[in-house]
Design a protein around this motif. Structure first.
Motif, PDB file in Angstrom:
ATOM      1  N   ALA A  29       1.002   4.093  -2.829  1.00 17.77           N
ATOM      2  CA  ALA A  29       0.798   5.507  -2.489  1.00 17.77           C
ATOM      3  C   ALA A  29       1.954   6.350  -3.015  1.00 17.77           C
ATOM      4  N   ASP A  62       1.838  10.124  -3.006  1.00 17.02           N
ATOM      5  CA  ASP A  62       1.361  10.309  -1.635  1.00 17.02           C
ATOM      6  C   ASP A  62       2.441   9.777  -0.703  1.00 17.02           C
ATOM      7  N   ARG A  71       2.117   8.315   4.316  1.00 20.47           N
ATOM      8  CA  ARG A  71       1.857   7.106   5.106  1.00 20.47           C
ATOM      9  C   ARG A  71       2.924   6.900   6.170  1.00 20.47           C
ATOM     10  N   ASP A 120       1.571   7.151  -6.472  1.00 23.23           N
ATOM     11  CA  ASP A 120       0.559   8.202  -6.672  1.00 23.23           C
ATOM     12  C   ASP A 120       0.986   9.522  -6.034  1.00 23.23           C
ATOM     13  N   HIS A 126       0.831  -1.206   0.000  1.00 22.58           N
ATOM     14  CA  HIS A 126       0.000   0.000   0.000  1.00 22.58           C
ATOM     15  C   HIS A 126       0.868   1.260   0.000  1.00 22.58           C
TER      16      HIS A 126
END
Length: 465
Positions: free
Chosen positions: A195, A200, A203, A198, A191
């Motif tokens: 992320a 991101d 996290r 993308d 995950h």
């Protein structure tokens, strides 16, 4: 199939194969071991019977008593092969038994003292295991039905299979726990990676033991670097756009005026001069960007050698003296004998000093700019010090960043590209060295680059070292 299921399936398969293999190996060895132990025990019993047999004792009674005590068939055979005592045959049945002289275990006992055999008993009709021991009166023999031996083995085999099944169940449960423990952080890492793809980077760090934990921390550091890089990319694009926008606007504005209007001759010359100056400024920016890109990408690798620092310093001073004199700045070099040579790429050293001197002259109105060198731990510090305006402490740590300026407006007016010190830092670090800066606002600035000593060898010894 998901990772936990795959791990569980693989673990179960491996465990099953291992348990089956272990049970098969133990099964074979246990059978041999049990048979061997029973034979050894029967041999002890046969010797015990043989020790009790004497001429004064009724052999048939002795066979009956010992057979009842031992739980095995006991047979006493005289030297002629006649059975004189048997725990399972009495009276006429005893006298009806065949002569045992040719029984394999009897023959072997007479030859070697102890004899072993496993065969179908002619007198009883079932398979028995025999052990015979030679005595002074003949042969004492003990036998047991093989189904009794197999019964003992079957019980042991059942215990082994039960233990194997229990071990398989426990191992499968442990594998399930292990699969969950391993797969959970790996799933979280997946995950995180998605992320990152993308853009991101928010996290949190995945907590996990062992190598998975190391991978998680490595991925987190990579995420941070892709982010201490995405920010740099955005800043770089913004800075380049900002740096090029002003000269492009000036060039475009004056060119438009020349095309649409018919200004006087003096104005045309002034406009053309402005266009030329800003074009050269953009060219310097592009050239510096190309140099910086080449250094950072590894396209440029320094070729260090023995460099005469004094000679390079004089070249720089000669090329900058007119500009400095126009501002009332005195240029000089202080190169001591023990630091007159450095192990560096000559072209790189020339560009480093040129950038530092031009930067110092640009920010010094009246005063002095001095090139210097100092020997330190085998290497050499080479730098430039000035008596200019200085740099505030909160800006000093960032002056080696691309396009960073302590006073952006004034630096652009004086022709700086904002890339000179970044090039100095990257070129110095490419030599394995480092840069440092010291400054006092209103008193001046000192920027220096450290070039480490050459690899040790006769051909690498530099003067002054």
């Amino acid at each position: 199939m998901k990772l936990p299921h795959r791990l569980l399936l693989y673990s179960f398969t491996v465990i099953t194969v291992l348990v089956v293999a272990i049970v098969a190996i133990i099964d074979r060895r246990l059978h041999s071991r049990i048979s061997q132990e029973i034979s050894i025990e029967m041999a002890r019993e046969a010797r015990l019977v043989a020790a009790q047999w004497s001429p004064s004792i009724d052999p048939d009674k002795l066979a009956d008593e010992d057979g009842a005590a031992l739980g095995h068939r006991v047979t006493l055979i005289d030297k002629s092969g006649v059975v004189v005592g048997d725990s399972e045959f009495n009276g006429p049945a005893l006298h009806a038994l065949q002569n045992h002289s040719h029984r394999p275990e009897v023959i072997e006992a007479r030859l070697h003292g102890v004899g072993y055999s496993r065969r179908v008993s002619p007198s009883k009709g079932d398979e028995e295991q025999y052990v015979a021991v030679a005595t002074a009166l003949g042969v004492a023999r003990v036998s047991v039905q093989t189904r009794t031996v197999e019964g003992i083995f079957d019980l042991a085999r059942r215990d082994i299979l039960t233990a194997g099944v229990v071990a398989m169940i426990i191992a499968t449960l442990l594998s399930f726990v292990f699969a969950r423990t391993v797969s959970r952080p790996i799933t979280e890492l997946r995950h995180v990676a998605r992320a990152m793809a993308d853009h991101d980077f928010s996290r949190p760090v995945v907590q996990a033991p062992g190598e998975v934990g190391d991978l998680a921390h490595t991925l987190h550091r990579l995420s941070s670097q892709i982010e201490s890089l995405e920010t740099m990319r955005r800043d770089f694009v913004a800075n380049v756009s900002h740096e090029l926008r002003t000269p492009l606007t000036i060039v475009g504005g004056f060119a438009e005026t020349l095309v649409d209007d018919d200004p006087p001759r003096e104005s045309r010359r002034e406009f053309a001069g402005m266009i030329l100056a800003n074009t050269r400024r953009m060219q310097r920016i592009v050239d510096d960007l190309l140099d910086l890109s080449r250094i950072e990408s590894g396209g440029w690798v320094p070729k260090p050698a023995d460099v005469d620092v004094q000679a390079v310093a004089e070249e720089i001073i000669a090329g900058t003296r007119d500009t400095a004199a126009a501002k009332g700045v005195n240029l000089e070099a202080t190169i001591p004998e023990n630091a007159a040579h450095a192990y560096a790429d000559r072209t790189a050293l020339r560009q480093i000093l040129s950038n530092l001197v031009e930067n110092a002259v640009r920010h010094t109105s009246v005063g002095e700019v001095r090139i210097f060198s100092e020997r330190d731990a085998g290497g050499v510090w080479i730098g430039v010090t000035d008596t200019g305006e200085g740099i505030p402490a909160d800006h000093l740590q960032r002056i080696f960043e691309r396009f960073y300026r302590a006073d952006p407006g004034r630096a652009r007016e004086q022709g700086g590209t904002g890339l000179g010190l970044a090039i100095v830092r990257h070129m110095t670090e490419a030599h394995g060295g480092r840069v440092s800066a010291e400054s006092t606002p209103g008193a001046g600035t000192t920027i220096r680059a450290y070039f480490p000593p050459p690899p040790r060898g006769p051909q690498m010894n530099l003067p002054g070292i």
